[in-house]
Design an enzyme around this catalytic site. Sequence first.
Site, mmCIF file in Angstrom:
data_model
loop_
_atom_site.group_PDB
_atom_site.id
_atom_site.type_symbol
_atom_site.label_atom_id
_atom_site.label_comp_id
_atom_site.label_asym_id
_atom_site.label_seq_id
_atom_site.Cartn_x
_atom_site.Cartn_y
_atom_site.Cartn_z
ATOM 1 N N GLU A 288 0.809 -1.213 0.000
ATOM 2 C CA GLU A 288 0.000 0.000 0.000
ATOM 3 C C GLU A 288 0.849 1.272 0.000
ATOM 4 O OE1 GLU A 288 -4.171 -1.466 1.936
ATOM 5 O OE2 GLU A 288 -2.570 -0.968 3.334
ATOM 6 N N GLU B 26 -4.541 -10.057 0.344
ATOM 7 C CA GLU B 26 -5.390 -9.882 1.519
ATOM 8 C C GLU B 26 -6.824 -10.141 1.079
ATOM 9 O OE1 GLU B 26 -4.952 -6.119 3.542
ATOM 10 O OE2 GLU B 26 -2.765 -6.131 3.310
#
Length: 988
Positions: free
Chosen positions: A432, A508
């Site tokens: 991220e 994820e």
Amino acid sequence: MSLPPTILPSITALHTHHPREHETFAPQAGVAAPRAFSSLRGSSAALSLNGDWAFRLSDRADAPDDFAAADYDASNWDTLAVPSSWVLHRDEHGQYGRYGLPAYQNIKFPFPVDVPCVPDANPTGDYRVAFEIPESWSGGKAVLRFEGVESWFKVWVDGAPLGFSTGSRLPTEFVIPATAGKHTLAVRVHQWSAASYLEDQDQWWLPGIFRDVALLYRPPRAVVDHFVHASYDHTTGKGTLKVDCEPAGHVTVPELGVDIATGESVTLAVAPWSAETPRLYDGLLDTGTSGETLPLKIGFRTVVIEDAQIKVNGKRVLFKGVNRHEFEPTRGRSVTRETMEHDIQLMKAHNINAVRCSHYPPHPAFLDLCDAYGLWVVDEGDFETHGFELCRWRDNPTDDPRWTAALLNRTQRMVERDKNHPAVVVWSLGNEGGMGRNIGAMADWVRSRDSSRPIHYERDLELRYVDIFSHMYLFHHQVEAIGQQKEPALPDVALDAKRRNSPYFLCEYAHAMGNGPGGLAEYQAIFEKYPRTQGGFVWEWIDHGLPKRLPDGREYYAYGGDFGEEIHDSNFVCDGLVFPDRKPSPGLLEYKKVIAPVGITGDAKSGTVTIKNKYDFASLSGLEFSWSLSVGGQVVESGTLAVPEVAAGASATARLPDITLPPSLAIGEGVWTVTAALAKPTRYAGRGHEVAWGQFPARFTAPTGLGTDHTPVVAQPTVKADTVTIGPGTFRASDGALVALGDLPVSDLHLEVWRAPTDNERFGGDAARWRAAGLDRLHHRTDAVWVQDACLFVRTRVSAAAHDRALQTTYRWSSDGSGLRLNVAVVPKGDWAGITIPRLGVVLALPSRLAQVRWFGPGPGEGYPDTKGAGKLGAHDLSIDDMQTAYVYPQENGARPDVRWAEVRGCEGEGGLRIDGVPSFALTARRWTTADLDKATHATDLTPRDKVYLNLDKAHAGVGTASCGPGPLPQYILRPCPTEFSVVLRPL
């Protein structure tokens, strides 16, 4: 308007901010080159510096650094354990704040974003410790090694500065002369630094020296670094070994008869390493006279991308993974080896085969354990810059050349440290951090150093730089489209072609926050159907709750906001498959069932069971199979099941015994259960540990009686001035409320459609819409009560203030004389378009003396429509207290779905209530109301009332995973529509 030059004031600059030493883009200075952690395991001496150090905490970074002098008197300083995080140290009363407070943010930086600067208020810890170098070290060098320090630190020995380092979750080494005698080590640690902009990793901010510190002796020809190359050719069954080493030396592997010089290769027959069969060979690296010997753990395996799949040793692998932060409730990121091993044993025991190291390299001992136990590892760089998203990615380090050196440094240190672990099958550049040129720089360096593993970085969705197509929290239908290679095309034809020929996994998915995650089985079905979709990694392993004590001594787990943070993200830090105390959550039990490596399906008509081996490599020879036959929840026969050899990916059929039960036992719901268990002890569990199971109906006659749709109604209502009685039921004549069932007081029976929202419903789900519709504040009005056809009817209107929509609810009561049958008919009135509901059922209150519940249905744990795969159909018995799931943030929990019947009794078996489903219902029993549960924010907010509350539900909505990802799938969404359901109540 400007002032004339003659009257301009003179200006004296009293202060101008210039970047301070901890606000530099440089990652390190004065440090040794990175190297493999396994290079530390030689025969040379080592001195652990873990223990009690002198410690002083300052509020600002500009505290005097005279403490580093060799003769500085720190006798009045505090003592602090190393490794540890200073904010986690509590006083004698168990209260935090002695050295500042922990803080949790998911995305937001906890300080103003102004690269590379950080606030003046910058907690700074100064450490001192004495150590002694023995005479035997003379003539060599000593290496001072720090495994992890957050976030910037500077080091002195005997008052002389050695250098500084960043990269909190990475090792740093300083070389010093091995001068015999006593010495003083001084370390300054700043909580905030320029490096903090690279470490916004969705976790508690926990400054300090939190991993091991050691002093290592290095003789003249000590191993500087080594690289073990151990590949495997699945077509020949041979492995090729080569060990590069500085300085040159010799390698032996006695079990294989290997005796070669470093730099040379040898090819021979070997057993390969995989997560299912983690075969390691013991070797020895010897650098000769005045050198050292170094033990090697060698696992032969080859990782390639082929046919749009990640293949290991020639086979596609399916990642049944979990993301793992390092965390212990009282130690933060200072996780002990014993805890790491316990976690891996839990993972293996629950069929997890892969770990993504989120979002930094773990303590090196964890990877040693992964090698030994067998786990696929995605090793991830110490890098996340998610907070820049809130600044529209301005100044984001990912695309800023000022940060290139720092990001390369972090990648290099990870790869060099961990390159000899066979468990590491994928390098991940970080998490991220947006996209930019520095991702390409890191990927290029990794390929130049180690081309034997593919590269991952989720935000490179076009695969400009990396090898694996990856997402977070994609919806099921989107994952299926990727499996079919039908994802939307990229504008760049070449990149589109590359991506369509790349493997895919969800780095994820299934946010395991609170009650959930839902939809796991549907994800797994997609992974197993399409070779390109190679599984994923559930977010995440553990709830990061910190123990906090109330003035009355009660403890609870705290989360963001419980420490006075200026900004925080509440309990978003509690999103794991295990609770802070590492007790498995219902989500972990569900995951174990969904990803079980053996599929078991049966056909009672033919008397056969189909056994599907879902392992990628291992046969089923390590398992033993058994069967049992139960009727009405009671096991009546059991035995072993003969299953032929089943290779990985294959199926076989086994025959069930031909059993004829006497008529007295053959009336009821019959169920076959077939179990696969470990045939012998392993490192993670003993013989008999259940790996997989399957259930399917036996062919018996269904029960008859009051719990069916053909109940004879024989008891006539008796109407008096104030009461109505039907069979064992007593009602108020004024409003038709049930007040007693036999001698058992009953109160407040009414329709309930509200439940205390789960985390997945509060964060991104339907909770806000439910509240806006007033489902949490419904009013109940009795419109009519009448007796007709031997039944008592009660009609109510259920609606919320400010709305004109309602649920017209009609209760019809009847009896056969011994039991009381309740039929509930619900008809929505008004405009319910677009409104869903969380549940539909009735709730009633009973005396608090009731304490124990026995039921026939799935169990023993809770289950919801999209999370009930782990429930075994059978007879279960639990206390009401044990039926609660103590989520860190209280929420809907404890439902037992598809219950056929249940009995609620007192502690000593005293009489109570039996409920029969028509044919089934969802049961919840608790000592507080739904409203109490809804208002609570910590476990200590829940105080038992003087009643027990039973929810008897026709239906629940699924829980989904909307805190990150999709809500419940369409088939698990509950919409208002005309509905009828029935239960039978019987006094005990």
